[in-house]
Design a protein around this motif. Structure first.
Motif, PDB file in Angstrom:
ATOM      1  N   HIS A  69       0.834  -1.293  -0.075  1.00 47.47           N
ATOM      2  CA  HIS A  69      -0.031  -0.034   0.096  1.00 47.47           C
ATOM      3  C   HIS A  69       0.780   1.142   0.187  1.00 47.47           C
ATOM      4  O   HIS A  69       0.368   2.297  -0.434  1.00 47.47           O
ATOM      5  CB  HIS A  69      -1.075   0.096   1.248  1.00 47.47           C
ATOM      6  N   TYR A  70       2.266   1.056   0.497  1.00 50.69           N
ATOM      7  CA  TYR A  70       3.052   2.325   0.691  1.00 50.69           C
ATOM      8  C   TYR A  70       3.906   2.326  -0.494  1.00 50.69           C
ATOM      9  O   TYR A  70       4.548   1.629  -1.193  1.00 50.69           O
ATOM     10  CB  TYR A  70       3.751   2.296   1.945  1.00 50.69           C
ATOM     11  N   ASP A  71       4.208   3.970  -0.890  1.00 52.00           N
ATOM     12  CA  ASP A  71       5.392   4.026  -1.848  1.00 52.00           C
ATOM     13  C   ASP A  71       6.887   3.914  -0.971  1.00 52.00           C
ATOM     14  O   ASP A  71       7.646   3.177  -1.895  1.00 52.00           O
ATOM     15  CB  ASP A  71       5.122   5.665  -2.089  1.00 52.00           C
ATOM     16  N   VAL A  72       6.957   4.223   0.296  1.00 53.22           N
ATOM     17  CA  VAL A  72       8.205   3.977   0.813  1.00 53.22           C
ATOM     18  C   VAL A  72       7.884   3.481   2.424  1.00 53.22           C
ATOM     19  O   VAL A  72       7.081   3.724   3.131  1.00 53.22           O
ATOM     20  CB  VAL A  72       8.959   5.221   0.945  1.00 53.22           C
ATOM     21  N   VAL A  73       8.594   2.320   2.525  1.00 51.04           N
ATOM     22  CA  VAL A  73       8.653   1.685   3.850  1.00 51.04           C
ATOM     23  C   VAL A  73      10.116   2.000   4.418  1.00 51.04           C
ATOM     24  O   VAL A  73      11.044   1.482   3.972  1.00 51.04           O
ATOM     25  CB  VAL A  73       8.057   0.368   3.820  1.00 51.04           C
ATOM     26  N   PHE A  74      10.166   2.639   5.621  1.00 50.32           N
ATOM     27  CA  PHE A  74      11.476   2.704   6.326  1.00 50.32           C
ATOM     28  C   PHE A  74      11.306   1.339   7.463  1.00 50.32           C
ATOM     29  O   PHE A  74      10.994   1.510   8.170  1.00 50.32           O
ATOM     30  CB  PHE A  74      11.760   4.141   7.042  1.00 50.32           C
ATOM     31  N   LYS A  75      12.393   0.597   6.980  1.00 51.42           N
ATOM     32  CA  LYS A  75      12.303  -0.823   7.787  1.00 51.42           C
ATOM     33  C   LYS A  75      13.336  -0.645   8.898  1.00 51.42           C
ATOM     34  O   LYS A  75      14.686  -0.160   8.592  1.00 51.42           O
ATOM     35  CB  LYS A  75      12.623  -1.918   6.812  1.00 51.42           C
ATOM     36  N   SER A  76      13.353  -1.288   9.874  1.00 51.00           N
ATOM     37  CA  SER A  76      14.181  -1.091  11.141  1.00 51.00           C
ATOM     38  C   SER A  76      15.205  -2.420  10.863  1.00 51.00           C
ATOM     39  O   SER A  76      15.004  -3.342  10.038  1.00 51.00           O
ATOM     40  CB  SER A  76      13.664  -1.730  12.298  1.00 51.00           C
ATOM     41  N   PRO A  77      16.674  -2.133  11.123  1.00 56.08           N
ATOM     42  CA  PRO A  77      17.339  -3.184  10.721  1.00 56.08           C
ATOM     43  C   PRO A  77      17.384  -4.464  11.143  1.00 56.08           C
ATOM     44  O   PRO A  77      17.746  -5.492  10.180  1.00 56.08           O
ATOM     45  CB  PRO A  77      18.869  -2.615  11.343  1.00 56.08           C
ATOM     46  N   GLY A  78      16.606  -4.788  12.158  1.00 54.68           N
ATOM     47  CA  GLY A  78      16.405  -6.125  12.729  1.00 54.68           C
ATOM     48  C   GLY A  78      15.245  -6.906  11.667  1.00 54.68           C
ATOM     49  O   GLY A  78      15.130  -8.161  11.781  1.00 54.68           O
ATOM     50  N   PRO A  81      15.218  -8.199   4.806  1.00 55.32           N
ATOM     51  CA  PRO A  81      14.339  -7.941   3.688  1.00 55.32           C
ATOM     52  C   PRO A  81      14.239  -9.219   2.514  1.00 55.32           C
ATOM     53  O   PRO A  81      13.647  -9.310   1.706  1.00 55.32           O
ATOM     54  CB  PRO A  81      15.339  -7.096   2.956  1.00 55.32           C
ATOM     55  N   TYR A  82      14.381 -10.531   3.322  1.00 53.93           N
ATOM     56  CA  TYR A  82      14.535 -11.466   2.468  1.00 53.93           C
ATOM     57  C   TYR A  82      13.149 -12.285   2.766  1.00 53.93           C
ATOM     58  O   TYR A  82      12.960 -13.301   2.405  1.00 53.93           O
ATOM     59  CB  TYR A  82      15.825 -12.472   2.693  1.00 53.93           C
ATOM     60  N   GLN A  83      12.222 -11.968   3.573  1.00 55.88           N
ATOM     61  CA  GLN A  83      10.991 -12.315   3.743  1.00 55.88           C
ATOM     62  C   GLN A  83      10.210 -12.312   2.554  1.00 55.88           C
ATOM     63  O   GLN A  83      10.359 -11.376   1.938  1.00 55.88           O
ATOM     64  CB  GLN A  83      10.328 -11.644   5.232  1.00 55.88           C
ATOM     65  N   PRO A  84       9.280 -13.314   2.170  1.00 59.12           N
ATOM     66  CA  PRO A  84       8.434 -13.321   1.234  1.00 59.12           C
ATOM     67  C   PRO A  84       7.592 -12.035   1.070  1.00 59.12           C
ATOM     68  O   PRO A  84       7.517 -11.569  -0.056  1.00 59.12           O
ATOM     69  CB  PRO A  84       7.799 -14.450   1.250  1.00 59.12           C
ATOM     70  N   MET A  85       7.052 -11.680   2.175  1.00 56.45           N
ATOM     71  CA  MET A  85       6.184 -10.410   2.178  1.00 56.45           C
ATOM     72  C   MET A  85       6.855  -8.968   1.519  1.00 56.45           C
ATOM     73  O   MET A  85       6.359  -8.271   0.916  1.00 56.45           O
ATOM     74  CB  MET A  85       5.332 -10.360   3.351  1.00 56.45           C
ATOM     75  N   VAL A  86       8.142  -9.301   2.076  1.00 54.60           N
ATOM     76  CA  VAL A  86       8.911  -7.901   1.486  1.00 54.60           C
ATOM     77  C   VAL A  86       9.251  -8.216   0.263  1.00 54.60           C
ATOM     78  O   VAL A  86       9.193  -7.066  -0.664  1.00 54.60           O
ATOM     79  CB  VAL A  86      10.272  -7.735   2.374  1.00 54.60           C
ATOM     80  N   GLU A  87       9.714  -8.990  -0.387  1.00 52.72           N
ATOM     81  CA  GLU A  87       9.942  -9.254  -1.515  1.00 52.72           C
ATOM     82  C   GLU A  87       8.733  -9.152  -2.455  1.00 52.72           C
ATOM     83  O   GLU A  87       9.144  -8.556  -3.545  1.00 52.72           O
ATOM     84  CB  GLU A  87      10.630 -10.784  -1.892  1.00 52.72           C
ATOM     85  N   ALA A  88       7.511  -9.515  -2.137  1.00 52.74           N
ATOM     86  CA  ALA A  88       6.439  -9.327  -2.745  1.00 52.74           C
ATOM     87  C   ALA A  88       5.984  -7.850  -3.038  1.00 52.74           C
ATOM     88  O   ALA A  88       5.712  -7.339  -3.836  1.00 52.74           O
ATOM     89  CB  ALA A  88       5.315 -10.166  -2.125  1.00 52.74           C
ATOM     90  N   ALA A  89       6.258  -7.149  -1.909  1.00 51.87           N
ATOM     91  CA  ALA A  89       5.820  -5.896  -1.672  1.00 51.87           C
ATOM     92  C   ALA A  89       6.983  -5.036  -2.871  1.00 51.87           C
ATOM     93  O   ALA A  89       6.327  -4.049  -3.304  1.00 51.87           O
ATOM     94  CB  ALA A  89       5.858  -5.044  -0.373  1.00 51.87           C
ATOM     95  N   ALA A  90       8.210  -5.233  -2.815  1.00 51.26           N
ATOM     96  CA  ALA A  90       9.092  -4.861  -3.451  1.00 51.26           C
ATOM     97  C   ALA A  90       8.724  -4.827  -4.921  1.00 51.26           C
ATOM     98  O   ALA A  90       8.979  -4.039  -5.801  1.00 51.26           O
ATOM     99  CB  ALA A  90      10.466  -5.332  -2.969  1.00 51.26           C
ATOM    100  N   ALA A  91       8.372  -6.293  -5.344  1.00 48.97           N
ATOM    101  CA  ALA A  91       8.129  -6.551  -6.670  1.00 48.97           C
ATOM    102  C   ALA A  91       6.881  -5.597  -6.962  1.00 48.97           C
ATOM    103  O   ALA A  91       6.782  -5.270  -8.424  1.00 48.97           O
ATOM    104  CB  ALA A  91       7.584  -7.897  -6.935  1.00 48.97           C
ATOM    105  N   HIS A  92       6.066  -5.356  -6.221  1.00 45.50           N
ATOM    106  CA  HIS A  92       4.748  -4.532  -6.364  1.00 45.50           C
ATOM    107  C   HIS A  92       5.110  -2.990  -6.714  1.00 45.50           C
ATOM    108  O   HIS A  92       4.382  -2.194  -7.093  1.00 45.50           O
ATOM    109  CB  HIS A  92       3.614  -4.645  -5.477  1.00 45.50           C
ATOM    110  N   GLY A  93       6.352  -2.733  -6.222  1.00 45.99           N
ATOM    111  CA  GLY A  93       6.555  -1.016  -6.245  1.00 45.99           C
ATOM    112  C   GLY A  93       7.163  -0.366  -5.105  1.00 45.99           C
ATOM    113  O   GLY A  93       7.463   0.706  -5.034  1.00 45.99           O
ATOM    114  N   THR A  94       7.066  -1.187  -3.951  1.00 40.67           N
ATOM    115  CA  THR A  94       7.220  -0.192  -2.748  1.00 40.67           C
ATOM    116  C   THR A  94       8.939  -0.301  -2.632  1.00 40.67           C
ATOM    117  O   THR A  94       9.394  -1.338  -2.792  1.00 40.67           O
ATOM    118  CB  THR A  94       6.724  -1.300  -1.545  1.00 40.67           C
TER     119      THR A  94
END
Length: 460
Positions: A69-78, A81-94
């Motif tokens: 849903h977001y254009d930009v997500v500021f993710k905490s270091p812990g 980024p290799y979680q499936p939901m992160v990869e899916a959102a990145a592929a969607h354009g986040t």
């Protein structure tokens, strides 16, 4: 991406730890009317809502659809980024960013001195800041060492000494800003649960060199993975090499020139003293007289939770090495106390690291006793049992840290060292290694408040 570029975008902050709060403050200071979402847990949501910021909402649920849903997500270091939901959102354009990325974008052109490595990075970063300050420079000591970069968005300094974890090194490259200098101490497998594999860990760690392309790279020639690197975009300098800065016993040499005897320095461990060579080489590469500044290292105050001797009670010395999160760091800690009666406390969260080399090491340098604890305790026990039996090492398991300290103390019979060097993260038992170290101090009978914050953070 700079802060002003976030205007009119859908922005979320994922995680409400130190970095999440720092990113919020940095964005809010420049964009007071920007709508923000904080993705966090129920307890953190109550804290966020208590701020009464009308332009902040909380979301305690997260999945690929939410992130997309977001254009930009500021993710905490812990957060990996290799979680499936992160990869899916990145592929969607986040676009996934971080406080590290944000700071570097805002500080393009600054003299950024980035330090990383599986072990020794905190002490090396603090030493670099200490010696630059001794040279009369204003230095910012920031990053993974305890002060989030985003906390210092508006600050200025002559130099920035920045510690970076493997969670952050790839973010420097993502910022598009080349560091002025990168110092890498070593690369040993760690954080495999976050990175997914040793190959990915190494790739992410080395991204500070291969992708960020620092102008100057200072590397440990004694590390096999670093020794294989070729970095055509960087000016490369090697330490722990006989022709340059290196350690001979307790003395630091530059080539054949003896520079300083470090035997009385408050730097326990050969690895720490070897990394001082890297710091001195970095200073030399920056144009300073490293020979002269080497003497100022004698006044360096060692960092807490890193082979920290807390004192002696009833004939037993208690050493807090809570920062130790790999079998290699636990093995290095044992080496520091070789020749003494030692009872070492091991264990914590299980990240799947290999403990068999540690077991082999016991056949050459065995302590009096080993006490294991935590989720990984039974696995360590099973792996090292045969070596312990061969060397007559007392092997025990504990229900918690208090039980481990009691059993380690009893094994020493009034003389020796109780060494807490867990070789594993604190997750599941404590919030972090700091909390674990303070509890160790309390249990051992010392003031936990004296096991303090790292001195010198911020700009001085």
């Amino acid at each position: 991406m700079r802060i002003f570029e976030l205007a009119n975008r859908r922005v979320a902050i994922w995680g409400w730890g130190k970095e999440g709060r720092a990113v919020y403050q940095a964005i809010r200071a420049e964009l007071p009317d920007l709508n923000l979402t904080v993705i966090c847990n129920d307890v953190e949501a109550q804290i966020v809502e208590a701020m009464n910021d009308p332009r902040v909402v909380c979301n305690v649920h997260v999945d690929a659809e939410v992130l997309s849903h977001y254009d930009v997500v500021f993710k905490s270091p812990g957060i990996s980024p290799y979680q499936p939901m992160v990869e899916a959102a990145a592929a969607h354009g986040t676009v996934f960013s971080s406080g590290t990325c944000l700071w570097f974008a805002e500080h393009a052109g600054d003299k950024t001195l980035c330090v990383t490595g599986t072990k020794g990075k905190s002490t090396s970063t603090a030493l670099l800041a200490h010696l630059l300050r001794a040279a009369g420079k204003q230095v910012g000591l920031v990053g993974n060492i305890g002060m989030p970069l985003a906390d210092m968005i508006d600050a200025r300094a002559d130099f920035w000494a920045i510690e970076l974890s493997s969670f952050q090194t790839r973010e420097v490259a993502a910022s598009g800003v080349r560091p002025h200098l990168a110092l890498v101490t070593n690369v040993i497998a760690e954080h495999l649960d976050w990175h997914g594999s040793e190959a990915v860990y190494v790739r992410d760690k080395l991204a500070l060199l291969t992708d960020a392309k620092p102008h100057i790279a200072v590397l440990n020639a004694a590390d096999a993975k670093l020794a294989k690197l070729t970095l055509p975009s960087s000016q490369v300098h090697w330490y722990n090499h006989p022709e340059g800065w290196h350690l001979r016993g307790n003395e630091i040499y530059r080539g054949d020139e003896k520079i300083i005897d470090v035997s009385k320095m408050p730097l326990p461990g050969t690895h720490n003293r070897g990394n001082l060579c890297g710091v001195l080489l970095a200073l030399e590469a920056l144009g300073f007289d490293a020979r002269d500044l080497a003497l100022s290292a004698l006044a360096f105050k060692p960092l807490p939770h890193r082979l920290q001797s807390m004192g002696i009670k009833d004939g037993i010395e208690y050493v807090n090495d809570s920062i130790s999160t790999t079998p290699d760091t636990a093995r290095a800690a044992l080496n520091v106390y070789a020749g003494r009666e030692v009872a070492i406390i091991l264990g914590g969260h299980d990240r799947g690291l290999d403990w068999y080399p540690f077991a082999d090491h016991l056949l050459q340098d065995a302590p009096v006793a080993i006490v294991t604890m935590g989720a990984i305790g039974p696995r360590i026990n099973a792996i090292i049992r045969r070596a312990c039996e061969a060397k007559g090492v007392r092997l025990d398991s504990a229900t918690d840290l208090a039980d481990a300290v009691a059993k380690a103390r009893a094994a020493l019979q009034g003389e020796g060292v109780v060494l807490m060097s867990p070789g594993a993260p604190s997750f599941g038992m404590y919030k972090d290694y700091v909390e674990r170290g303070k509890d160790f101090a309390r249990i051992a009978g010392f003031d936990p408040d004296r096991v303090g914050e790292i001195p010198g953070q911020g700009v001085h």
